[in-house]
Scaffold this motif. Structure first.
Motif, PDB file in Angstrom:
ATOM      1  N   TYR A  62       0.856  -1.137   0.096  1.00  0.00           N
ATOM      2  CA  TYR A  62      -0.032  -0.197  -0.084  1.00  0.00           C
ATOM      3  C   TYR A  62       0.873   1.203  -0.058  1.00  0.00           C
ATOM      4  CZ  TYR A  62      -4.003   3.050   1.076  1.00  0.00           C
ATOM      5  OH  TYR A  62      -5.114   3.858   0.958  1.00  0.00           O
ATOM      6  N   GLU A  63       0.688   1.810  -1.081  1.00  0.00           N
ATOM      7  CA  GLU A  63       2.032   2.966  -1.271  1.00  0.00           C
ATOM      8  C   GLU A  63       1.190   4.273  -1.551  1.00  0.00           C
ATOM      9  OE1 GLU A  63       5.920   4.134  -3.871  1.00  0.00           O
ATOM     10  OE2 GLU A  63       4.512   2.575  -4.672  1.00  0.00           O
ATOM     11  N   HIS A  64       1.563   5.389  -0.978  1.00  0.00           N
ATOM     12  CA  HIS A  64       1.366   6.931  -1.388  1.00  0.00           C
ATOM     13  C   HIS A  64       2.666   7.688  -1.303  1.00  0.00           C
ATOM     14  CE1 HIS A  64      -3.078   6.668  -1.795  1.00  0.00           C
ATOM     15  NE2 HIS A  64      -3.176   6.135  -0.748  1.00  0.00           N
ATOM     16  N   THR A  65       2.578   8.942  -2.253  1.00  0.00           N
ATOM     17  CA  THR A  65       3.580   9.872  -1.987  1.00  0.00           C
ATOM     18  C   THR A  65       3.029  10.985  -1.220  1.00  0.00           C
ATOM     19  OG1 THR A  65       4.426   9.485  -4.332  1.00  0.00           O
ATOM     20  CG2 THR A  65       4.739  11.558  -3.307  1.00  0.00           C
ATOM     21  N   ILE A  66       3.909  11.463  -0.211  1.00  0.00           N
ATOM     22  CA  ILE A  66       3.338  12.277   0.836  1.00  0.00           C
ATOM     23  C   ILE A  66       4.281  13.383   0.950  1.00  0.00           C
ATOM     24  CG2 ILE A  66       3.060  12.340   3.301  1.00  0.00           C
ATOM     25  CD1 ILE A  66       3.106   9.245   3.393  1.00  0.00           C
ATOM     26  N   ILE A  67       3.738  14.316   1.146  1.00  0.00           N
ATOM     27  CA  ILE A  67       4.576  15.814   1.610  1.00  0.00           C
ATOM     28  C   ILE A  67       4.572  16.012   3.037  1.00  0.00           C
ATOM     29  CG2 ILE A  67       5.205  18.295   1.012  1.00  0.00           C
ATOM     30  CD1 ILE A  67       3.403  17.967  -1.523  1.00  0.00           C
TER      31      ILE A  67
END
Length: 246
Positions: A230-235
């Protein structure tokens, strides 16, 4: 990358929205009878339509616009003639760039009705992500994310893949920090920074803790385990993490 300007935030959010929409479209189209190549060709059309570029193809000359992994395949599966069947565990990983900004996202899911353990590892991967996300704050130790991932896996009678990790992202597909582990590494005490952009991606496994690469030079597999990502790009910001690939 450290996002500092409004242009940075807007550019990252734009490519994040694009790869998320491609991911969701491919998940919706993943039905029994379709091939992974057909799914990937759809992704290619969607990339072109959005004015974005596939990161695997553009940066690494990967033989596909997306990575599509099925069952024993864990990551970097090459799209091809493989036919999706009822009950398959499928992972769709989409990363791309536009106007110099990159984003990366992936999700594992069960096609139709499948083994309960497959649904469980997908659910735990999401829970592990959410647990780690609570530690994703400027000034916190990067190792805290992996500690939460491993703890979540263990609480559910599962484990993690230790030789696949999250990473920094933003101006390239892989950049500093080089690794965001899915377990606790006490020496990995780097502090997270305000504006840091990361791809956080727990890999939850039924048994094995390592993957190996097939002879095709790309695909990572296990011998005895099923694995969900389960992957997301985060700031990372002082006001909380901004997930750009929801």
């Amino acid at each position: 990358m450290i996002a500092k300007t409004e242009q940075d935030f807007n550019g990252l959010k734009e490519i994040g929205k694009i790869v998320a929409s491609i991911r969701d479209e491919l998940v919706e189209k993943t039905k029994p009878g379709i091939t992974t190549k057909e799914l990937d060709e759809l992704a290619g059309e969607l990339f072109e339509r959005s004015g974005a570029v596939s990161a695997p193809k553009g940066e690494y000359d990967f033989p596909g616009y997306t990575c599509i992994s099925v069952n024993e395949e864990v990551a970097h599966g090459i799209p091809g003639k493989r036919i999706i069947r009822e009950g398959d565990l499928v992972n769709i990983d989409v990363s791309g760039s536009k106007d110099g900004y990159f984003a990366d996202t992936g999700i594992s899911f069960v096609v139709g009705e499948g083994d309960e353990i497959l649904s469980k590892i997908c659910e735990v991967a999401k829970s592990a992500f959410e647990a780690g996300l609570k530690k994703a704050k400027p000034g916190a130790k990067k190792s805290g994310l992996g500690k939460e991932v491993f703890k979540t896996a263990k609480q559910n009678g599962l484990t993690v893949i230790k030789n696949l990790t999250g990473h920094g992202i933003g101006r390239t597909i892989h950049e500093a920090p080089d690794h965001i582990y899915n377990y606790h590494e006490p020496w990995d005490d780097e502090l997270l920074k305000d504006g840091m952009v990361i791809a956080f991606e727990p890999f939850i496994s039924t048994q094995e803790e390592e993957v190996y690469q097939k002879d095709d030079g790309w695909t990572y597999v296990t011998d005895k385990s099923y694995v969900a990502q389960y992957e997301h790009t985060i700031i990372l910001t002082k006001n909380g993490p901004v997930i750009i690939t929801l």
